[in-house]
Design an enzyme around this catalytic site. Sequence first.
Site, PDB file in Angstrom:
ATOM      1  N   PRO A 130       0.812  -1.226   0.000  1.00 13.42           N
ATOM      2  CA  PRO A 130       0.000   0.000   0.000  1.00 13.42           C
ATOM      3  C   PRO A 130       0.840   1.269   0.000  1.00 13.42           C
ATOM      4  O   PRO A 130       0.483   2.261  -0.640  1.00 13.42           O
ATOM      5  CB  PRO A 130      -0.828  -0.125   1.281  1.00 13.42           C
ATOM      6  N   TYR A 131       1.963   1.249   0.712  1.00 12.58           N
ATOM      7  CA  TYR A 131       2.853   2.414   0.757  1.00 12.58           C
ATOM      8  C   TYR A 131       3.462   2.672  -0.622  1.00 12.58           C
ATOM      9  O   TYR A 131       3.481   3.814  -1.103  1.00 12.58           O
ATOM     10  CB  TYR A 131       3.952   2.181   1.789  1.00 12.58           C
ATOM     11  N   VAL A 132       3.967   1.628  -1.260  1.00 17.34           N
ATOM     12  CA  VAL A 132       4.576   1.784  -2.584  1.00 17.34           C
ATOM     13  C   VAL A 132       3.535   2.258  -3.596  1.00 17.34           C
ATOM     14  O   VAL A 132       3.802   3.130  -4.429  1.00 17.34           O
ATOM     15  CB  VAL A 132       5.229   0.463  -3.048  1.00 17.34           C
TER      16      VAL A 132
END
Length: 216
Positions: A130-132
């Site tokens: 999700p961060y990427v």
Amino acid sequence: MKVLIVGANGQIGKHLVSSIQDHNQLDAKAMIRKEEQASYFEDMGAETAVVDLEGDIGPIAKAAEGVDAIVFTAGSGPHTGADKTVLVDLDGAVKTMKAAEKAGVKRFVMISSYDTTREAIQSASSSFAPYVAAKHYADEWLKSTDLDYTIIHPGRLTNDEGTRKVKAAPRVDRDEIPREDVASVIVASLENDSTVGKEYQVVKGSEEINDAIKSL
């Protein structure tokens, strides 16, 4: 040049405000979430603006009034869920871009993740994906704007003392880099208009920061 640092209370942000305040041609304005964080930056002589990045665009645009450049170095942090990642690393970034446009600020420097390609999303762990993905879409949104952007992709961040020597290019081998050096890289990017419209990865290396950035 007055620079608004979004996420100033983060580890890179604190180094950046310090570097800018030590620079005789730059001046920092620290955008922070809590009033109690203000004294840290005011003691350096920096102006502050207390704004919730998860709020409306208006207060962000107000904080951006009168500045010449914006650096987005905010992040939800490693201990939050995917919901905060979307709200800060993606939506917060896009709102800051819109705020820049509203305030008439053209220069925008984004501190992204080391690799935000589609391949990086697919290969990331379930907790990191999700961060990427958030960083990927924030970067893509920035590239679609008319802002004079630079996107910086630092390697694995450490709290080691900066060496002022790096390796910077559109693609470099994965490695680490001190946060202090990332702050110096941001300053060098602000100083060099040749970085407008470019994105690059940066890790520790053997080339002086200013030389590495000028050669991009």
